[in-house]
Motif scaffolding. Structure first.
Motif, PDB file in Angstrom:
ATOM      1  N   GLN A   2      -4.553  16.942 -17.072  1.00 10.28           N
ATOM      2  CA  GLN A   2      -3.305  17.236 -16.585  1.00 10.28           C
ATOM      3  C   GLN A   2      -2.371  15.854 -16.610  1.00 10.28           C
ATOM      4  O   GLN A   2      -1.594  15.777 -15.781  1.00 10.28           O
ATOM      5  N   PHE A   3      -2.859  14.971 -17.449  1.00  7.45           N
ATOM      6  CA  PHE A   3      -2.074  13.735 -17.427  1.00  7.45           C
ATOM      7  C   PHE A   3      -1.397  13.209 -18.779  1.00  7.45           C
ATOM      8  O   PHE A   3      -2.485  13.441 -19.623  1.00  7.45           O
ATOM      9  N   CYS A   4      -0.423  13.190 -18.877  1.00  8.65           N
ATOM     10  CA  CYS A   4       0.401  12.744 -20.043  1.00  8.65           C
ATOM     11  C   CYS A   4       1.508  11.825 -19.799  1.00  8.65           C
ATOM     12  O   CYS A   4       1.859  11.447 -18.450  1.00  8.65           O
ATOM     13  N   LEU A   5       2.061  11.192 -20.849  1.00 12.83           N
ATOM     14  CA  LEU A   5       3.390  10.502 -20.571  1.00 12.83           C
ATOM     15  C   LEU A   5       4.506  11.206 -19.832  1.00 12.83           C
ATOM     16  O   LEU A   5       4.987  10.227 -18.948  1.00 12.83           O
ATOM     17  N   GLN A   6       4.774  12.295 -20.122  1.00 12.99           N
ATOM     18  CA  GLN A   6       5.804  12.895 -19.402  1.00 12.99           C
ATOM     19  C   GLN A   6       5.556  13.190 -17.831  1.00 12.99           C
ATOM     20  O   GLN A   6       6.353  12.862 -16.906  1.00 12.99           O
ATOM     21  N   ARG A   7       4.270  13.479 -17.618  1.00 15.60           N
ATOM     22  CA  ARG A   7       3.681  13.613 -16.098  1.00 15.60           C
ATOM     23  C   ARG A   7       3.713  12.333 -15.597  1.00 15.60           C
ATOM     24  O   ARG A   7       3.958  12.010 -14.355  1.00 15.60           O
ATOM     25  N   LEU A   8       3.452  11.048 -16.280  1.00 17.17           N
ATOM     26  CA  LEU A   8       3.549   9.831 -15.625  1.00 17.17           C
ATOM     27  C   LEU A   8       4.831   9.475 -15.309  1.00 17.17           C
ATOM     28  O   LEU A   8       5.104   8.790 -14.164  1.00 17.17           O
ATOM     29  N   ARG A   9       5.868   9.758 -16.115  1.00 17.44           N
ATOM     30  CA  ARG A   9       7.118   9.494 -15.861  1.00 17.44           C
ATOM     31  C   ARG A   9       7.580  10.206 -14.738  1.00 17.44           C
ATOM     32  O   ARG A   9       8.385   9.704 -13.882  1.00 17.44           O
ATOM     33  N   GLU A  10       7.287  11.478 -14.602  1.00 12.86           N
ATOM     34  CA  GLU A  10       7.725  12.411 -13.489  1.00 12.86           C
ATOM     35  C   GLU A  10       7.106  11.579 -12.218  1.00 12.86           C
ATOM     36  O   GLU A  10       7.754  11.600 -10.981  1.00 12.86           O
ATOM     37  N   VAL A  11       5.824  11.374 -12.012  1.00  6.42           N
ATOM     38  CA  VAL A  11       5.292  10.739 -10.821  1.00  6.42           C
ATOM     39  C   VAL A  11       5.902   9.377 -10.524  1.00  6.42           C
ATOM     40  O   VAL A  11       5.823   9.009  -9.413  1.00  6.42           O
ATOM     41  N   GLY A  69      -1.021  10.230  -4.116  1.00  4.49           N
ATOM     42  CA  GLY A  69      -0.817  11.482  -3.595  1.00  4.49           C
ATOM     43  C   GLY A  69       0.082  12.299  -4.674  1.00  4.49           C
ATOM     44  O   GLY A  69      -0.309  13.606  -4.822  1.00  4.49           O
ATOM     45  N   THR A  70       1.118  11.676  -5.261  1.00  8.08           N
ATOM     46  CA  THR A  70       1.804  12.611  -6.374  1.00  8.08           C
ATOM     47  C   THR A  70       1.081  12.931  -7.662  1.00  8.08           C
ATOM     48  O   THR A  70       1.217  14.033  -8.006  1.00  8.08           O
ATOM     49  N   VAL A  71       0.134  11.959  -8.090  1.00  7.95           N
ATOM     50  CA  VAL A  71      -0.697  12.321  -9.012  1.00  7.95           C
ATOM     51  C   VAL A  71      -1.482  13.597  -8.885  1.00  7.95           C
ATOM     52  O   VAL A  71      -1.658  14.328  -9.685  1.00  7.95           O
ATOM     53  N   LEU A  72      -2.075  13.146  -7.605  1.00 10.76           N
ATOM     54  CA  LEU A  72      -3.118  14.403  -7.483  1.00 10.76           C
ATOM     55  C   LEU A  72      -2.356  15.772  -7.031  1.00 10.76           C
ATOM     56  O   LEU A  72      -2.982  16.942  -7.295  1.00 10.76           O
ATOM     57  N   GLU A  73      -1.080  15.686  -6.510  1.00  5.55           N
ATOM     58  CA  GLU A  73      -0.322  16.835  -6.525  1.00  5.55           C
ATOM     59  C   GLU A  73      -0.110  17.460  -7.864  1.00  5.55           C
ATOM     60  O   GLU A  73      -0.102  18.724  -8.063  1.00  5.55           O
ATOM     61  N   ALA A  76       0.772  -1.189   0.057  1.00  2.00           N
ATOM     62  CA  ALA A  76      -0.012  -0.009  -0.054  1.00  2.00           C
ATOM     63  C   ALA A  76       0.956   1.352  -0.019  1.00  2.00           C
ATOM     64  O   ALA A  76       0.304   2.170  -0.572  1.00  2.00           O
ATOM     65  N   VAL A  77       1.981   1.271   0.395  1.00  2.00           N
ATOM     66  CA  VAL A  77       2.768   2.456   0.556  1.00  2.00           C
ATOM     67  C   VAL A  77       3.213   3.105  -0.716  1.00  2.00           C
ATOM     68  O   VAL A  77       2.824   4.301  -0.907  1.00  2.00           O
ATOM     69  N   PRO A  78       3.831   2.325  -1.755  1.00  2.00           N
ATOM     70  CA  PRO A  78       4.083   2.933  -2.949  1.00  2.00           C
ATOM     71  C   PRO A  78       2.611   3.052  -3.551  1.00  2.00           C
ATOM     72  O   PRO A  78       2.648   4.428  -4.438  1.00  2.00           O
ATOM     73  N   LEU A  79       1.578   2.675  -3.461  1.00  2.00           N
ATOM     74  CA  LEU A  79       0.528   2.809  -4.309  1.00  2.00           C
ATOM     75  C   LEU A  79      -0.127   4.289  -3.612  1.00  2.00           C
ATOM     76  O   LEU A  79      -0.522   5.084  -4.466  1.00  2.00           O
ATOM     77  N   PHE A  80      -0.245   4.373  -2.125  1.00  2.00           N
ATOM     78  CA  PHE A  80      -0.460   5.785  -1.941  1.00  2.00           C
ATOM     79  C   PHE A  80       0.102   6.972  -2.053  1.00  2.00           C
ATOM     80  O   PHE A  80      -0.259   7.955  -2.432  1.00  2.00           O
ATOM     81  N   VAL A  81       1.658   6.545  -2.231  1.00  2.00           N
ATOM     82  CA  VAL A  81       2.617   7.643  -2.685  1.00  2.00           C
ATOM     83  C   VAL A  81       2.255   7.899  -4.109  1.00  2.00           C
ATOM     84  O   VAL A  81       2.305   9.384  -4.450  1.00  2.00           O
ATOM     85  N   ARG A 123       9.001   8.405 -11.298  1.00  2.00           N
ATOM     86  CA  ARG A 123      10.116   8.710 -10.696  1.00  2.00           C
ATOM     87  C   ARG A 123      10.159   9.024  -9.047  1.00  2.00           C
ATOM     88  O   ARG A 123      10.956   8.557  -8.415  1.00  2.00           O
ATOM     89  N   SER A 124       9.313  10.082  -8.815  1.00  2.00           N
ATOM     90  CA  SER A 124       9.048  10.584  -7.550  1.00  2.00           C
ATOM     91  C   SER A 124       8.580   9.437  -6.558  1.00  2.00           C
ATOM     92  O   SER A 124       8.904   9.264  -5.432  1.00  2.00           O
ATOM     93  N   THR A 125       7.626   8.808  -7.064  1.00  2.00           N
ATOM     94  CA  THR A 125       6.967   7.415  -6.166  1.00  2.00           C
ATOM     95  C   THR A 125       8.247   6.597  -6.072  1.00  2.00           C
ATOM     96  O   THR A 125       8.445   6.130  -4.751  1.00  2.00           O
ATOM     97  N   LEU A 126       8.902   6.053  -7.213  1.00  2.00           N
ATOM     98  CA  LEU A 126      10.220   5.265  -6.679  1.00  2.00           C
ATOM     99  C   LEU A 126      11.093   5.693  -5.847  1.00  2.00           C
ATOM    100  O   LEU A 126      11.579   5.114  -4.797  1.00  2.00           O
ATOM    101  N   GLN A 127      11.588   7.262  -5.977  1.00  2.00           N
ATOM    102  CA  GLN A 127      12.469   7.591  -4.789  1.00  2.00           C
ATOM    103  C   GLN A 127      11.867   7.541  -3.484  1.00  2.00           C
ATOM    104  O   GLN A 127      12.842   7.181  -2.554  1.00  2.00           O
ATOM    105  N   ILE A 128      10.662   7.854  -3.299  1.00  2.00           N
ATOM    106  CA  ILE A 128       9.899   8.088  -1.798  1.00  2.00           C
ATOM    107  C   ILE A 128      10.025   6.569  -1.291  1.00  2.00           C
ATOM    108  O   ILE A 128      10.340   6.303  -0.179  1.00  2.00           O
ATOM    109  N   SER A 129       9.459   5.774  -2.171  1.00  2.00           N
ATOM    110  CA  SER A 129       9.271   4.468  -1.768  1.00  2.00           C
ATOM    111  C   SER A 129      10.691   3.708  -1.419  1.00  2.00           C
ATOM    112  O   SER A 129      10.691   2.970  -0.374  1.00  2.00           O
TER     113      SER A 129
END
Length: 457
Positions: free
Chosen positions: A289-298, A76-80, A68-73, A300-306
């Motif tokens: 507000q959703f595209c391939l570039q944004r998905l890549r950013e999200v 949250g990152t997508v909504l941000e 659940a941790v990476p999924l919730f992260v 990467r951020s999820t991976l770093q936090i998790s």
């Protein structure tokens, strides 16, 4: 006598190295291995204990709850990134415009909804800081009060489900509860689930929101020099109920999907996190507000936090193993059992230590280092695990606000204008820290505030 002091020396060494700025995960593992090596050389530590560490790692990898941790992260990152809160803040501030401190109240309400939909403190503080701080300063709010309100509101993601802290606490407390049962020599099939903590956190979380709103309202009423009465043009102030509801609908729908499925028992927190991640993507697509570039950013951020969270968990697991190998758990149990006042004094001391450690350590470090040491002892003394988990969560919430290392302070400092000194941010959070401690005292006096709702479900 020196051997008995080794667990204490390990804990002191951790705090010292962390204050020097060394990475948390590697500090935990490095200190543990260093003391284990010295213990093996001195003949006071059993090297065979380290052979169980791979099994612990496999247990972490195989832990379904932690998925659940990476999924919730991710959610949250997508909504941000989707800027969901902009329309919400604009409409809520107009709807609350006639109330004393209406803008401040709307900031608390919007921050609450972001907390209930993202569960990430950093995302809420940065988002609210970028959107609401310039507006609050423009309306004449005192900089310290505006900064304090935004920082404190951002920390609601720590206690209001879905919360990453509650997910981590649920896993740690579940292990601690099983260990306490072994210590007592009894078997109880009951387990401590993340869903139990989510349900138990609802009333305390909403009570804290009510305290924040009451503080903003009465401050605006009694001290207009801090929150001036702003006269807004009637045409600008009017906002239809339909418009407010339409801005609320996406957030409420997502909250209903995630929390509602957990509360009614239709999904586990991990399954609900997957639904929330998908729902966040759909909302972002609806707002274009959703595209391939944004998905890549999200991603990467999820991976770093998790990765950061799980590396700390691995290091803490090794630290806990070596700490117990030196008899640290028995030392803590003996210390607590000799305290005058019994369970009350033990819980009070643990809460006090966690509050003080919050000045220098992050909540993740405290959860993975301190809680596994003290929780089994407290649970073996008869403390309710759900109540203890929420008490710890509210206590650790203060760690985001307490200087000098409060993360909410750092997040806001990064987006606040340079004209606002850091001292004003520190000054602004003090009343909100007091409110959090007030809630902690209320929960200690009336445990039913925490335990009543889980008993009804």
């Amino acid at each position: 006598m020196l051997i008995e002091l080794i667990p204490l020396l390990m804990f002191v060494a951790i705090c010292v190295f962390l204050m020097f700025g060394y990475p948390v995960a590697f500090t935990l593992a490095g200190v543990a291995l260093a003391f284990a090596g010295l213990g093996i050389a001195g003949g006071v530590f059993d090297a065979n204990l380290l052979k169980s560490f791979p099994a612990r790692l496999y247990g972490i990898m195989n832990n379904y709850t932690l998925v659940a941790v990476p999924l919730f992260v991710f959610m949250g990152t997508v909504l941000e990134k989707s800027r969901l809160a902009e329309d919400l803040l604009e409409n809520m501030s107009k709807a609350c415009g006639r109330l004393p401190g209406g803008l401040g109240i709307s900031v608390v309400l919007v921050g609450t909804m972001l907390a209930a939909s993202t569960g990430i403190v950093g995302a809420t503080v940065v988002t609210m800081g970028l959107m609401s701080l310039p507006l609050m300063l423009k309306r004449g709010y005192a900089p310290s009060f505006a900064c304090g309100t935004i920082c404190a509101t951002g920390t609601l993601g720590q206690i209001i489900p879905p919360s990453i802290a509650l997910v981590l606490l649920g896993d740690v407390l579940s292990s601690a509860y099983q260990q306490a049962q072994l210590t007592l020599g009894v078997f109880n099939p009951k387990t401590i689930s993340v869903g139990d903590l989510f349900v138990a956190a609802l009333i305390p979380g909403l009570a804290l929101v009510a305290l924040y709103i009451a503080y903003v309202f009465f401050t605006a009423w009694l001290r207009p020099s801090i929150i001036p009465r702003v006269v807004i043009d009637e045409q600008e102030e009017q906002v239809s109920l339909l418009r407010v509801l339409l801005s609320l609908l996406p957030v409420l729908l997502l909250i209903g999907l995630v929390l509602g499925s957990i509360l009614v028992g239709a999904a586990t927190p991990t399954e609900a996190a997957g639904v929330g991640a998908l729902g966040a993507c759909l909302l972002a697509m609806a707002k274009k507000q959703f595209c391939l570039q944004r998905l890549r950013e999200v991603s990467r951020s999820t991976l770093q936090i998790s990765a950061m969270i799980f590396m700390i968990l691995i290091g803490a697991s090794l630290f806990s193993l070596v700490f117990r190998g030196f008899g640290g758990e028995e030392l803590v149990h003996e210390f607590f059992s000799q305290l005058p006042g019994g369970v009350f004094t033990a819980v009070f001391l643990v809460m006090l230590v966690m509050f003080v450690l919050g000045f220098i350590l992050d909540f993740i470090e405290i959860i993975f280092v301190v809680v596994p040491i003290v929780a089994p002892v407290l649970l073996a003394m008869g403390v309710d695990p759900i109540w203890l988990g929420i008490m710890i969560a509210v206590n650790l919430q203060t760690s985001f606000l307490t200087p000098p290392f409060g993360f909410a302070l750092f997040y806001l400092r990064g987006v606040a204008p340079a004209t606002i000194p850091t001292s004003q941010i520190y000054r602004g959070v003090i009343p909100f820290i007091a409110l959090q401690l007030l809630l902690l005292c209320v929960m200690a006096l009336w445990p039913g505030l925490v335990t009543w709702l889980p008993q009804q479900l």
